[in-house]
Structure formats: structure tokens, C-alpha cells
Design a protein around this motif. Sequence first.
Motif, PDB file in Angstrom:
ATOM      1  N   ARG A 105       0.820  -1.221   0.000  1.00 21.04           N
ATOM      2  CA  ARG A 105       0.000   0.000   0.000  1.00 21.04           C
ATOM      3  C   ARG A 105       0.855   1.273   0.000  1.00 21.04           C
ATOM      4  NH1 ARG A 105      -3.212  -3.290  -1.361  1.00 21.04           N
ATOM      5  NH2 ARG A 105      -5.078  -3.961  -0.232  1.00 21.04           N
ATOM      6  N   SER A 106       2.166   1.119  -0.102  1.00 20.11           N
ATOM      7  CA  SER A 106       3.090   2.253  -0.102  1.00 20.11           C
ATOM      8  C   SER A 106       2.936   3.108   1.148  1.00 20.11           C
ATOM      9  CB  SER A 106       2.889   3.120  -1.354  1.00 20.11           C
ATOM     10  OG  SER A 106       4.083   3.776  -1.692  1.00 20.11           O
ATOM     11  N   GLU A 107       2.628   2.444   2.283  1.00 23.41           N
ATOM     12  CA  GLU A 107       2.545   3.146   3.555  1.00 23.41           C
ATOM     13  C   GLU A 107       3.940   3.435   4.101  1.00 23.41           C
ATOM     14  OE1 GLU A 107      -1.755   1.118   4.751  1.00 23.41           O
ATOM     15  OE2 GLU A 107       0.053   0.548   5.848  1.00 23.41           O
ATOM     16  N   TRP A 108       4.902   2.664   3.657  1.00 19.17           N
ATOM     17  CA  TRP A 108       6.307   2.986   3.869  1.00 19.17           C
ATOM     18  C   TRP A 108       6.852   3.523   2.552  1.00 19.17           C
ATOM     19  CZ3 TRP A 108       7.929  -2.252   6.535  1.00 19.17           C
ATOM     20  CH2 TRP A 108       7.481  -2.241   7.864  1.00 19.17           C
ATOM     21  N   PRO A 109       7.772   4.455   2.595  1.00 13.62           N
ATOM     22  CA  PRO A 109       8.269   5.025   1.338  1.00 13.62           C
ATOM     23  C   PRO A 109       9.123   4.042   0.556  1.00 13.62           C
ATOM     24  CG  PRO A 109       9.509   5.884   3.206  1.00 13.62           C
ATOM     25  CD  PRO A 109       8.375   5.099   3.785  1.00 13.62           C
ATOM     26  N   GLY A 110       9.113   4.225  -0.769  1.00  9.80           N
ATOM     27  CA  GLY A 110      10.060   3.496  -1.611  1.00  9.80           C
ATOM     28  C   GLY A 110       9.568   2.227  -2.248  1.00  9.80           C
ATOM     29  N   THR A 111       8.267   1.967  -2.231  1.00 15.88           N
ATOM     30  CA  THR A 111       7.778   0.752  -2.882  1.00 15.88           C
ATOM     31  C   THR A 111       7.990   0.833  -4.385  1.00 15.88           C
ATOM     32  OG1 THR A 111       6.100   0.397  -1.180  1.00 15.88           O
ATOM     33  CG2 THR A 111       5.782  -0.735  -3.275  1.00 15.88           C
ATOM     34  N   VAL A 112       8.550  -0.232  -4.952  1.00 12.67           N
ATOM     35  CA  VAL A 112       8.725  -0.361  -6.395  1.00 12.67           C
ATOM     36  C   VAL A 112       7.678  -1.344  -6.899  1.00 12.67           C
ATOM     37  CG1 VAL A 112      10.298  -1.071  -8.239  1.00 12.67           C
ATOM     38  CG2 VAL A 112      11.199   0.123  -6.226  1.00 12.67           C
ATOM     39  N   TYR A 113       6.914  -0.927  -7.883  1.00 14.20           N
ATOM     40  CA  TYR A 113       5.864  -1.785  -8.436  1.00 14.20           C
ATOM     41  C   TYR A 113       6.298  -2.346  -9.782  1.00 14.20           C
ATOM     42  CZ  TYR A 113       2.981   0.282  -4.790  1.00 14.20           C
ATOM     43  OH  TYR A 113       2.480   0.685  -3.578  1.00 14.20           O
ATOM     44  N   PRO A 114       5.833  -3.557 -10.125  1.00 13.01           N
ATOM     45  CA  PRO A 114       4.960  -4.424  -9.325  1.00 13.01           C
ATOM     46  C   PRO A 114       5.684  -4.964  -8.092  1.00 13.01           C
ATOM     47  CG  PRO A 114       5.706  -5.572 -11.289  1.00 13.01           C
ATOM     48  CD  PRO A 114       6.166  -4.155 -11.432  1.00 13.01           C
ATOM     49  N   SER A 115       4.924  -5.117  -7.010  1.00 10.08           N
ATOM     50  CA  SER A 115       5.474  -5.573  -5.739  1.00 10.08           C
ATOM     51  C   SER A 115       4.870  -6.925  -5.366  1.00 10.08           C
ATOM     52  CB  SER A 115       5.162  -4.555  -4.637  1.00 10.08           C
ATOM     53  OG  SER A 115       5.579  -5.025  -3.367  1.00 10.08           O
ATOM     54  N   VAL A 116       5.730  -7.911  -5.194  1.00 11.50           N
ATOM     55  CA  VAL A 116       5.310  -9.233  -4.713  1.00 11.50           C
ATOM     56  C   VAL A 116       5.806  -9.363  -3.279  1.00 11.50           C
ATOM     57  CG1 VAL A 116       5.496 -11.733  -5.012  1.00 11.50           C
ATOM     58  CG2 VAL A 116       5.416 -10.237  -7.029  1.00 11.50           C
ATOM     59  N   PRO A 117       4.930  -9.216  -2.272  1.00 18.47           N
ATOM     60  CA  PRO A 117       5.374  -9.302  -0.882  1.00 18.47           C
ATOM     61  C   PRO A 117       5.644 -10.746  -0.456  1.00 18.47           C
ATOM     62  CG  PRO A 117       3.305  -8.052  -1.133  1.00 18.47           C
ATOM     63  CD  PRO A 117       3.531  -8.818  -2.386  1.00 18.47           C
ATOM     64  N   GLY A 118       5.962 -10.892   0.847  1.00 12.29           N
ATOM     65  CA  GLY A 118       6.128 -12.216   1.434  1.00 12.29           C
ATOM     66  C   GLY A 118       7.548 -12.525   1.840  1.00 12.29           C
ATOM     67  N   HIS A 119       7.788 -12.621   3.176  1.00  9.84           N
ATOM     68  CA  HIS A 119       9.132 -12.973   3.651  1.00  9.84           C
ATOM     69  C   HIS A 119       9.081 -13.949   4.826  1.00  9.84           C
ATOM     70  CE1 HIS A 119       9.032  -8.959   6.170  1.00  9.84           C
ATOM     71  NE2 HIS A 119       8.310  -9.910   6.744  1.00  9.84           N
ATOM     72  N   GLU A 120       8.035 -14.740   4.888  1.00  8.54           N
ATOM     73  CA  GLU A 120       7.942 -15.827   5.875  1.00  8.54           C
ATOM     74  C   GLU A 120       7.672 -17.108   5.094  1.00  8.54           C
ATOM     75  OE1 GLU A 120       6.095 -13.190   9.579  1.00  8.54           O
ATOM     76  OE2 GLU A 120       4.790 -14.588   8.526  1.00  8.54           O
ATOM     77  N   ILE A 121       8.731 -17.654   4.519  1.00 13.05           N
ATOM     78  CA  ILE A 121       8.616 -18.661   3.468  1.00 13.05           C
ATOM     79  C   ILE A 121       9.085 -20.022   3.957  1.00 13.05           C
ATOM     80  CG2 ILE A 121       9.465 -19.315   1.183  1.00 13.05           C
ATOM     81  CD1 ILE A 121       9.913 -16.233   0.727  1.00 13.05           C
TER      82      ILE A 121
END
Length: 353
Positions: A49-65
Amino acid sequence: MSQAKGYAAQSAETPLAPFAFERRELRPNDVRVDILYCGVCHSDLHTARSEWPGTVYPSVPGHEIVGRVAAVGPEVSGFEVGEIVGVGCMVDSCQHCHACDDGLEQYCENVFTMTYNSPDRVTGENTLGGYADHIVVRQEFVLKIRHGEEQLAAVAPLLCAGITTWSPLRHWKVGPGHKVGIVGIGGLGHMGVKLARALGATVVAFTTSPSKREEALRLGADEVVISRDADEMAAHTGSFDFILNTVAAPHDLDPFVTLLKRDGTLTLVGVPAEPHPSPAVFNLVFGRRSIAGSLIGGIAETQEMLDFCAEHGITADIEMIAMDEIEEAYRRMTASDVKYRFVIDMATLGTAA
């Protein structure tokens, strides 16, 4: 290159939707992981949601893999095809600064590479995370999972929520004989309670909600304090060795500082969008108390945490969702309507996409 399927945000205003993209060819020290489960972290929402600055789109989240090794590069020595592994918040770092040499890659002096929304150290391309069918990661950032297969979904949040609470508990040497406070009973806080208890500490949970008292006791707290109750707070003045604050909203830290013993530490792991009110210096200097911060954990710490959790039967409390339920999960997460972590069953990605 390998063809990948995932879910991505194309802008801050659009919902996550199916997205096809390419993962890199395996470098000599790379591991390809076919993803089985991916936890949903509030950082995912902040980024999408770009609530933190600097999001590059397209953005694929997820870091608990959590996933299964599908292929390895020719220089990989620690992993074999078919092995169950994990990938957390980092997929690379410089590997040569003082922090990296100390096994604290999260403090890399040349900036660690995040699992998503971060430039790849070789190509400069934006990293894409775990809301996908597979991921390619250098072997130094792949972790061994020793839990049983039936626990794997609930292991996924350990890769962020688990290590974020474990690292400060270990750094400040929490153990038997210590009285430890955990502020906030959510995705991070519920893991803090479980881990501090398993480390042998006496654990007091702090919550603003009386309705969470029984739940906190179930998680392993020895006592629960309603932080809005001045009498309950005052009863613990000057008695804590360590307090871990997991709350990610601005609030007054002074009531918790006064609960610390001399030389006690209040450590912050929740990151609010707006600053906390400035603490009173008086409470710090008259007691040599400290307010500190802590960021996730290094790879060695993360492996230590995973092994400890496997040995003690510790996992996160989760709610499983399908990939196409992610927007509803974000809505509920914003409303604090989850106990305590959503996990995506990536087997549903094919249906969703």
C-alpha cells in the motif's frame, strides 16, 4: 530464467492480483525453493500500500517462506533437492563488513537485500517475495527446517515474527531467574510470550484489552497486566529485568520504563508510523535504565531459533488462507482480527491465478 506465478500489487491503490514473472537462472551458490507456505506480515501490507516510502511496483510481498528445495547450483554444499527449508526477511548482504562477519547480516553496513522490494546486489533488479510458487536465493540465506511436515504452515511466521522476538531475548540474555514483560499480544507479542517462557523466564504480558487476559495465559504468560490500569502497573514498579515492546502504534513509553529494575532494558521491535512521545530522561538516569531497539536477526540466530522451536514444539498460532483471500486478510489484519498470523497455502495459487 524460470517462469514464476505469484500475486502482486501494481500500485498502492489496486488490489493484489495474479502476476506472471521470471526468476533468475541459478547462480553457482543459489537454491531454488518451491514455496509451500508463506506467512502474511504487516510489513507486506505497508509495502503493497506504499505506507512505507520506496515501494517499487509491481510488488510481490512475502518474507515468511517455507518450501522444498527444487534445484541447487553447482557450488551449493549445504542443501539437497527435496529438503524442507525456510527463507526469511533477507536474501543477501555484503558478507564482508563487521556486522556480516559477526553473523548479524540484518545490520549490514552496506545494507542487506530484503526478500522483496530491494535491489538485487548483482543485477539491481527489484526483488520479488514469497507470494509466489517459487523463489531463488543464495544458499547462505536459506535455513533448515526441522519441524514435522504437519507443522510447516505454522513454522512460516517464525521466519519474521519468531526471529524478531528471539533476537532481543537472546541478545539481552533472557533466561531462568529473569522477570520479562511482553507488551502487546499480537503476531509478534504472542511469539515473544512463547519464546520467553521456553527460555525459562517469568513472563508478564501487557495488554490494553481485558478480553485478552485468558488468551495471554494460554500462550504461556505467568501473569497479565492491563496497561491502562494504573494500580496493576504500579504493583510492578522497578521489578523487570527486561521488557520487549512489540506495539507498532505511538504510545507513552514512560509507564514501562518505570517498571524496570536498575540496569533494566526496554527494547522496541514495533515500528510505528509516527514517533512515540519523547520519554522522560528522569526515568532513565535514576536507575541507569535503557531504551533500545532490535531488528529481526542474523542468519545464525534465525537457525538457532528454528532449532530451538523444533526442539520445544513451538510454532505460531495461525489462520490458513487461500491466495485469493489476501485482500480480506489485509483488511482483517488492519482491524487486528487475526490470532495471530495469516499463512497462505501456496497450493491454492494455481486456482487463484
